[in-house]
Every structure is written in structure tokens, then in C-alpha cells.
Design an enzyme around this catalytic site. Structure first.
Site: not given
Length: 598
Positions: A67, A64, A33, A37
């Protein structure tokens, strides 16, 4: 930020300032991430940190979906650094590995492929192939979610060598098939399907190359965008009005145009690219953003009440293989990878610059969408109409005019004929034969010296091109001790953000047109005079303390060696803005010369 505990604190606070500076991965989920995030913060014992998205992918982590860490702004560190790693990262972002391979990258850098691999792996946790692969994967995701291009053609447009390589990469990085990614975009693909009419200037018969036409009398209605819709992310505050003012004053008719009123403008320009050409449109942010979730799932930091956000952009390309290169050029033009927090921390402590930084947070240093074009415009000098005459005579016309856009700016090879006036012909000859290189990975010091040595260019224009064409934020800092600088910290303390200091001083009117040193007695914002002899960018104080800009003649001398005479641009040598104020603002137009109406 070098300490893992400090990085974890940034993750815990979801600090968007560090998006792109590092990435974190969670070993229990196999996901990596960005620091901001919005997901639940994982336990420290389960977190690993990586200097690049490519390093996280090489370690087996996937992006991810919440994000979108592959969509963050790039690290400002690579704009600052002039070493092998910094130059290599900029070249990889410009698509050199995809076009020329690792061998071509190494030749441009002047090192062996083994040395390039070793240095990149040591600092970024991934070699050039892995970094280029991450770049291709991001391009493929954008195309999947914003166009209706068939997957088989999309894979090659993103730079993959085979369909199998494309499928494997998408599954590995995004934990899904290409079809699943496209379906997850919701109506993202529908946007492209509504814009499949033939594009002006685009090659006919290529699927995905066509977009809705905008005639010369068409409006810049943002509710009906044409082209591949993109969001160009940036971190921190962004002084959008100032950068759009800057570009509007210098727009070359036929190649660039600005539509709309101040606060709601759209910057449009043609692009000369590796595989073809394109038209780019970038919208000026208009006040507070609507709180909505974009189709691709990217959560804008501004929507969460924090600094940062994006510029809405549309790209219309004759060859989609140029997508990543075009995006990188626009990011450099709008200075979207800058770190305004670091700039404000350094410049805000200066007695002269502190009030200016507080007044205009997020002021950027515009780069260039086409460095060679900027070099020609700078050496040619004068208002944009001078460059427009060159475009009409030597530029390549679009297949069909698109509003005010009619031509591509001429390539240097087209400006080497005997009929081209000096010093433009000499400059273009040097660019065409490789004597001077203005690519993203050029050695900035060597290039500046080579430019300054050309007749009609000189050191001031060379420094200006180093700042804008080569994207160096450290232009204009003169080393010196605190004792030498007197009461002011001065340029030595501004490093590595001298270019931003220049723009603040130009914008505030503390430097007159063409000056690159503080004149004697120039008042600070609080009204107190600046000590005589205080140098700023490219200024060298002579024994009596009077600063003389590089290349500026003394009163008893003629024009400096290699320095063209005549009016100069208010923000450095070269192209001069128009005399009128296109914004209609009450204040003088941005970077206007002292004593002029605009």
C-alpha cells in the site's frame, strides 16, 4: 478520529478517507500501513496506531510494500492549524530541516529547539529530525524507482549526509537495499533511461538532470513523458476541471502555459527553487482511469472503485535536491492535501452552500507554487499580460525556451529598484528584507496584518494572499451567533473551511467580481433571497444591515486606505483572468466576472 476503536473500524472497511490522517502497524509482521491497505485485516490485538509515518518508523516498523503508506496525501489538519505544530510540519515538508537544521526550524518558529522537539513528539510521536528523515526516505525511494541516477549521487540528492546513513535508512524503512528497491520497480528505472537527453534550462554535465526536449512546436503527448514521473496523491473527489480552468485563466505567459483541450490539459510552469530551477508538468485527469498497477506497486484507490487518486506529474530539475520542495509546492498549488469529506460535511449542511457542494464535489482552493510570485501578481493587478511584461523585463531567462516557458518569475530582490512602479516596489522590498515572510510556516495572522499595512495592498488583497499564498482554509469566516446570522448558519458555521465556501460562491456566480460579501437580496440557489446583512468572508454589516467588504469604499468615500483602485479579480483582489474562454466550454468560464464574456 481520536478513538482507536473508530480507527480500527476505518481499517476494517479500508476507508481511504483516512489515508494520511493516521497509520496502523501490525506487531506480528513489523509492517505499518495506510488505513485503506488492501491486505487482510489484522486482528485488533495485533494493531497499533500512529499519528505519522515517522512515528511508526521510529517504533521499528517498516513500510508496507503493497500500500506504500509513505505516498499518501498529507493530513489536512496541518493546513488548518496555525499553532507551533502545524507551522513546524509545513516547514519540515518544505525542506527547512534539511537545509537549515533543527536550529533553523526553531528560529523560524520563534521557539527553542527543545520546545519544538517536545511539542512535535507529543502530538506526532516523532521529532523534527525523524519527520525530516521520513521525508528523505520517501524522496530516495521515488528517485530509486524513477531515475537512473547512481546510488551514490542519489543519496545526497535526497538529502542524506552520508552513504552509510542512506543505506541504513532504506534498509530500516523498506526492508531492502537500494538496489532491491530499484529492481522491484520493474521498468520504472527504464523510464528515466529513455529521458536522459539534455533538459532545456538545466545545468549541463550533471547526471540525472537531463530530460527529453520539447520544442516550441512540440505536442503534449502523454505517451512520452519527460522528467521524473510522479503521482501526486489526493483523497476523495477532486474537481480537476475547475482547478485547471482557474489556473488556465490566470496563466502568465513565459512562466506558465496550458497545453491540450479541456479534459486533457497539461499545466506547465517554471519553478524558482532553493538550489536551482525546474519545470513542472501536471496532467488533468481524463475520465475513468485505466485499471492498471503502477510500476512502483502503489495501488490507486480509484482503481479499487473508491474515491481518491492522483495527478500525473513530471518534474525536470537542475538540482535534484529540490525534488521534495518542488513536490510540496505543487501539492499546495493543486490543494492535494485537502479533506473534501470534512469540507462537504460542514458546508453541505448550510442552506446556501449545500446545493453548490452537491453540484461540484471536491472543489478545491488553489494555493501557490511560489507565494512571493503570487503576492507580486496580486498587487500588480490586471490581466496576466501585465505580469508577463514584468517577467520579460526582470525575470531570469531559461538557458533554452521550452515551448511557451521562457523565464523564471523575478525574485523580490530584483523588483526593488527605483524603476519598478509602486506598490510592487514596496511589497518586494518588504519581502526581500524579511519584513514580510510568506513561507509555509509563517504566522498567518501577523503576515496578513503586515501585508494589509503596506501601501497599495490593503485588507482584501492581504486576505486573498492569506488564503492562497499561505494556504489558510479558514479565511473569510466571520464569528457570530445563530441569532446574528438569522435564518442562515453563515460564515461562523463554515469554519474552518471558509476558503472553500468562497470558491463555491464565486464559481456559482453568487458573488460578483471582487466582492467578498453577499450583496443585499442575492438569491440562494432555490431562488429565495438571502437576508440583508448576512456577512461572508471579510464582510462587516453596518447598522442598516448592508455588508461592506473590508477595504471597499462607501459611496461617499474615495478608495479605501491602501487599496488600489481599478478592476479586481473575480475571485478576490489582484490578478485578473483573461477575457477569453480558453476552455471552449458552453458555460461561462470559471470565476468569470458578471457581465463579461469570460
Amino acid at each position: 478520529m481520536r478513538d482507536d476503536e473508530a480507527r480500527y473500524e476505518a481499517v476494517t472497511s479500508r476507508d481511504a478517507r483516512f489515508d494520511g490522517e493516521f497509520f496502523f502497524a501490525v506487531v506480528t509482521t513489523g509492517i505499518y500501513c495506510r488505513p485503506s491497505c488492501p491486505a487482510v485485516t489484522p486482528k485488533r490485538v495485533n494493531v497499533r496506531f500512529f499519528p505519522s509515518a515517522a512515528a511508526a518508523q521510529a517504533a521499528g516498523f517498516r513500510a508496507c510494500r503493497r500500500c506504500r503508506p509513505d505516498a499518501v496525501p498529507g493530513s489536512a489538519e496541518w493546513n488548518v492549524r496555525a499553532d507551533l505544530v502545524g507551522r513546524a510540519v509545513r516547514l519540515i515538508g518544505d525542506g527547512v530541516v534539511d537545509r537549515e537544521g533543527v536550529g533553523g526550524l526553531a528560529r523560524r518558529l520563534g521557539y527553542s529547539p527543545r520546545q519544538v522537539q517536545r511539542q512535535l513528539t507529543a502530538e506526532l510521536g516523532a521529532g523534527p529530525v525523524a519527520l525530516a528523515r521520513a521525508r528523505r526516505a520517501h524522496t530516495a525511494r521515488v528517485l530509486l524507482q524513477t531515475t537512473a541516477l547512481p546510488v551514490t549521487e542519489l543519496a545526497f540528492a535526497a538529502g542524506f549526509a552520508s552513504i552509510r546513513q542512506f543505506n541504513d535508512t532504506i534498509r530500516e524503512i523498506y526492508a531492502g537495499t537500494p538496489s532491491e528497491l530499484r529492481a522491484a520497480a520493474g521498468n520504472g528505472g527504464a523510464v528515466a533511461r529513455r529521458t536522459t537527453a539534455a533538459a532545456p534550462g538545466a545545468g549541463a554535465g550533471r547526471p540525472g538532470d537531463g530530460f527529453a526536449d520539447r520544442s516550441a512546436g512540440g505536442s503534449a503527448d502523454r505517451s512520452a513523458p519527460a522528467g521524473i514521473p510522479l503521482r501526486l496523491a489526493y483523497r476523495g473527489p477532486y474537481a480537476a476541471a475547475e482547478i485547471f480552468d482557474f489556473l488556465q485563466l490566470r496563466a502568465v505567459p513565459g512562466v506558465e502555459e496550458i497545453r491540450g483541450t479541456r479534459g486533457e490539459r497539461t499545466y506547465r510552469r517554471t519553478l524558482r527553487l532553493t538550489h536551482g530551477s525546474g519545470i513542472a508538468e501536471v496532467d488533468e485527469p481524463a475520465g475513468p482511469r485505466r485499471r492498471r498497477r503502477p510500476p512502483a506497486g502503489l495501488v490507486c484507490p480509484a482503481a479499487r472503485g473508491t474515491d481518491g487518486g492522483w495527478l500525473e506529474c513530471r518534474l525536470r530539475l537542475t538540482d535534484l535536491r529540490d525534488l521534495s520542495t518542488a513536490v510540496q509546492r505543487l501539492r499546495r498549488l493543486f490543494d492535494l492535501d485537502a479533506d473534501p469529506y470534512a469540507v462537504a460535511e460542514r458546508l453541505g449542511a448550510d442552506p446556501l452552500l449545500g446545493p453548490l457542494v452537491a453540484e461540484r464535489p471536491g472543489l478545491r482552493s488553489p494555493g501557490a507554487a511560489d507565494p512571493e510570485e503570487l503576492a507580486v501578481r496580486t498587487v500588480l493587478g490586471g490581466p496576466p499580460e501585465h505580469a508577463a511584461a514584468l517577467v520579460r523585463k526582470y525575470g531570469k531567462p531559461l538557458d533554452a525556451a521550452d515551448g511557451g516557458l521562457t523565464h523564471l518569475f523575478p525574485a523580490p530582490g530584483n523588483l526593488t529598484g527605483a524603476e519598478v512602479a509602486e506598490p510592487v516596489r514596496t511589497l518586494c522590498t518588504a519581502l526581500a528584507d524579511g519584513t514580510v515572510t510568506l513561507d509555509a510556516g509563517a504566522d498567518r495572522g501577523a503576515t496578513e496584518r503586515a501585508l494589509a499595512a503596506l501601501p497599495g495592498v490593503g485588507p482584501r488583497a492581504a486576505a486573498y494572499l492569506r488564503m492562497r499564498a499561505l494556504g489558510d482554509p479558514d479565511v473569510g469566516t466571520t464569528p457570530g451567533s445563530d441569532q446574528e446570522q438569522g435564518a442562515m448558519a453563515g460564515p461562523a458555521a463554515w469554519r474552518p473551511w471558509g476558503a472553500y465556501a468562497l470558491h463555491h460562491l464565486w464559481r456559482a456566480g453568487l458573488l460578483p467580481a471582487g466582492e467578498m460579501s453577499i450583496p443585499n437580496g442575492t438569491p440562494r440557489p432555490d431562488g429565495t433571497p438571502i437576508p440583508d446583512g448576512t456577512p461572508i468572508p471579510n464582510g462587516t454589516p453596518i447598522p442598516n444591515g448592508t455588508p461592506i467588504p473590508n477595504g471597499t469604499p462607501r459611496p461617499d468615500e474615495g478608495p479605501g486606505a491602501g487599496e488600489p483602485s481599478g478592476p479586481r479579480e473575480p475571485s478576490g483582489p489582484g490578478e485578473m483572468p483573461r477575457a477569453e474562454d480558453p476552455s471552449g466550454a458552453a458555460e461561462p468560464p470559471t470565476y468569470a466576472p458578471a457581465g463579461r464574456a469570460g
